[in-house]
Write a protein that holds these residues in place. Structure first.
Motif, PDB file in Angstrom:
ATOM      1  N   ASP A   6     -45.282  -6.188  16.156  1.00  0.00           N
ATOM      2  CA  ASP A   6     -46.034  -7.167  15.367  1.00  0.00           C
ATOM      3  C   ASP A   6     -47.377  -7.528  15.993  1.00  0.00           C
ATOM      4  O   ASP A   6     -48.330  -7.852  15.288  1.00  0.00           O
ATOM      5  CB  ASP A   6     -45.189  -8.435  15.141  1.00  0.00           C
TER       6      ASP A   6
ATOM      7  N   ARG B 247     -41.801  -7.783  11.995  1.00  0.00           N
ATOM      8  CA  ARG B 247     -40.986  -8.662  12.814  1.00  0.00           C
ATOM      9  C   ARG B 247     -39.536  -8.513  12.396  1.00  0.00           C
ATOM     10  O   ARG B 247     -39.260  -8.114  11.277  1.00  0.00           O
ATOM     11  CB  ARG B 247     -41.453 -10.122  12.651  1.00  0.00           C
ATOM     12  N   PRO B 248     -38.587  -8.870  13.282  1.00  0.00           N
ATOM     13  CA  PRO B 248     -38.809  -9.418  14.623  1.00  0.00           C
ATOM     14  C   PRO B 248     -39.320  -8.363  15.593  1.00  0.00           C
ATOM     15  O   PRO B 248     -39.231  -7.166  15.334  1.00  0.00           O
ATOM     16  CB  PRO B 248     -37.415  -9.896  15.026  1.00  0.00           C
ATOM     17  N   GLU B 249     -39.849  -8.840  16.723  1.00  0.00           N
ATOM     18  CA  GLU B 249     -40.374  -7.911  17.710  1.00  0.00           C
ATOM     19  C   GLU B 249     -39.256  -7.046  18.278  1.00  0.00           C
ATOM     20  O   GLU B 249     -38.103  -7.472  18.382  1.00  0.00           O
ATOM     21  CB  GLU B 249     -41.091  -8.648  18.834  1.00  0.00           C
TER      22      GLU B 249
END
Length: 470
Positions: free
Chosen positions: A92, A107-109
């Motif tokens: 991200d 996302r999420p990372e």
């Protein structure tokens, strides 16, 4: 009244950089005293020093290495971010043009990067380690050679850089963490050991770096990376922009043989514009330069195979860049140094200072090199006029598989996560061949790659071109 007659144990670490300080932090739990010998006078803050010329270029600490450092020196990540280091979630917080297209930011990372100047990274770790009990720092002190013989190293001979006076330091363990300038090979020759086998892979990459004041308007700007295209028919050109502490952008451009950048300030933006996409050139066109251009050609992958020697002296270990150096484009040197310190701690916990311990630990250090070495060399050998052993059939097959995975990673999260886990040294490269990952890789991408960089509206507004495409 009893008297403790137990002899005090002593370890000497050669080199006060990141690898040496991490090794010293580990050794405090296993010996009574640790002496760190450093050639340079170390600054009291995050300032440059002569012995780390590569510090002027981009340094990013991948999440695998960051976690390893945090385990060795707790609190490091918080201290770095408090001092201005930037944490970028990946993918991200990354705008990346791979050889096969722009990665999608989502996302999420999956992993993260810590970005800061090398001076800040070194200082934050050095400050914490030097405060540990039992640490003695001898800076401004050069190492002249090893004491002992082919069976055991018993210490080092050192010389004060100011007075010229020589002295000896006896030690139960000597750890060479002096980096790419290590003199370990002639030192071992002097002890009567055979030559250490060495392998190099050199794609001929040259770097040019300049620091800019970040443009106002976006407080959390991503890392922007226009990767070079590894192919044998034309030189590779790449560029990376990394937000670091104090509202600065550090920008590095790089090219292989036939496409080297220059050290002229007037050429810098034009070179960035000549890469596969001009987005970085567009961003720095309006940014204020804070430094002149600095160059380096120290990008060769070089590996020493200490494990292949028929004997290894007790009391000696070699870690970090003194074992292997990698093309900095992959960002693996600091992470591997952290894993080497972890190997040191694990080995001492298991074997102590027994005579056979150092050979066993040195072998574990070797294993910690393998993944980073494979990732760098299988790519770098693809550039025109690259120097090194030609890839064998297995390597060529791996290269084709990775090319296919790179295409899939532009839009398939499973492939992207597998690549990021390997690239960040958070998981072994063997997991790239896991059945689910292999299936996704063979299926390939399920949509066309993005035509433009995946910038947000506010990020794109910093680019002056009317159409926002640069």
């Amino acid at each position: 009244m009893s008297t403790n007659t137990q002899p005090r144990t002593h370890a000497v670490v050669l080199g006060g950089g990141l690898a040496g300080m991490l090794a010293a932090s580990v050794l405090t739990g296993h010996v009574d005293k640790v002496t760190v010998v450093e050639r340079d006078r170390l600054p009291d803050g995050p300032e440059p020093r002569k012995g780390v010329p590569q510090a002027r270029h981009v340094h990013m600490l991948w999440s695998g290495g960051a976690r390893a450092i945090e385990a060795l020196v707790p609190g490091t990540i918080d201290r770095l971010t408090a001092a201005g280091a930037r944490r970028h979630g990946v993918p991200d917080g990354l705008v990346a043009l791979s050889p096969d297209g722009w990665w999608i930011r989502q996302r999420p990372e999956m992993q993260f990067l810590l970005a800061a100047s090398r001076d800040l990274l070194d200082w934050v770790i050095r400050e914490q380690v030097c405060a540990l009990p039992g640490i003695d720092l001898m800076d401004g002190t050069a190492v002249e050679g090893l004491l002992g013989d082919a069976t055991r190293v018993t210490g080092v001979e050192v010389r004060d850089q100011e007075t010229g006076g020589s002295s000896t330091l006896e030690a139960d363990l000597v750890v060479d963490a002096t980096g790419r300038s290590s003199r370990i090979r002639p030192w071992l020759d002097g002890l009567g050991l055979p030559p250490v086998p060495v392998e190099t892979v050199d794609c001929g990459l040259a770097y040019a770096t300049r620091i800019f004041r970040a443009l106002e308007g976006v407080t959390d700007f991503p890392v922007v990376n226009v990767q070079a295209f590894p192919e044998p028919t034309r030189p590779g050109r790449g560029a990376v922009l990394v937000p670091i502490e104090k509202g600065k952008w550090i920008v590095t451009v790089a090219g292989t043989r036939g496409a080297h950048p220059t050290d002229r300030d007037d050429d810098f933006e034009a070179y960035a514009r000549s890469t596969r996409h001009p987005v970085i050139a567009d961003l720095i066109a309006r940014a204020e330069p804070l430094t002149s251009v600095r160059m380096t050609h120290s990008t060769v992958n070089r590996r020493l195979f200490f494990e292949r020697l028929p004997t290894w002296p007790a009391g000696l270990l070699v870690i970090g860049d003194a074992v292997a150096t990698y093309n900095p484009a992959y960002g693996h040197g600091m992470s591997v140094a952290a894993y080497h310190a972890t190997c040191l701690g694990d080995g001492l916990a298991k074997h102590g200072l027994a005579p056979q311990a150092t050979r066993r630990i040195q072998r574990s250090v070797t294993r910690a090199v393998n993944d980073a070495w494979a990732m760098a060399t299988t790519q770098d050998i693809l550039y025109p006029e690259a120097e090194g052993r030609p890839p064998n059939a297995a390597t060529r097959m791996l290269q084709r598989y990775m090319e296919r995975m790179s295409k899939a990673a532009t839009c398939r999260p499973t492939a992207m996560r597998a690549m990021l886990d390997a690239l960040s040294l958070s998981a072994p490269t063997a997991k790239l061949l896991a059945p689910r990952v292999a299936a996704i890789t063979l299926l390939g991408p399920n949509r066309p790659p993005l035509a433009d960089p995946p910038l947000t509206e506010s990020e794109r507004a910093l680019i002056p071109a009317a159409d926002g495409k640069g």
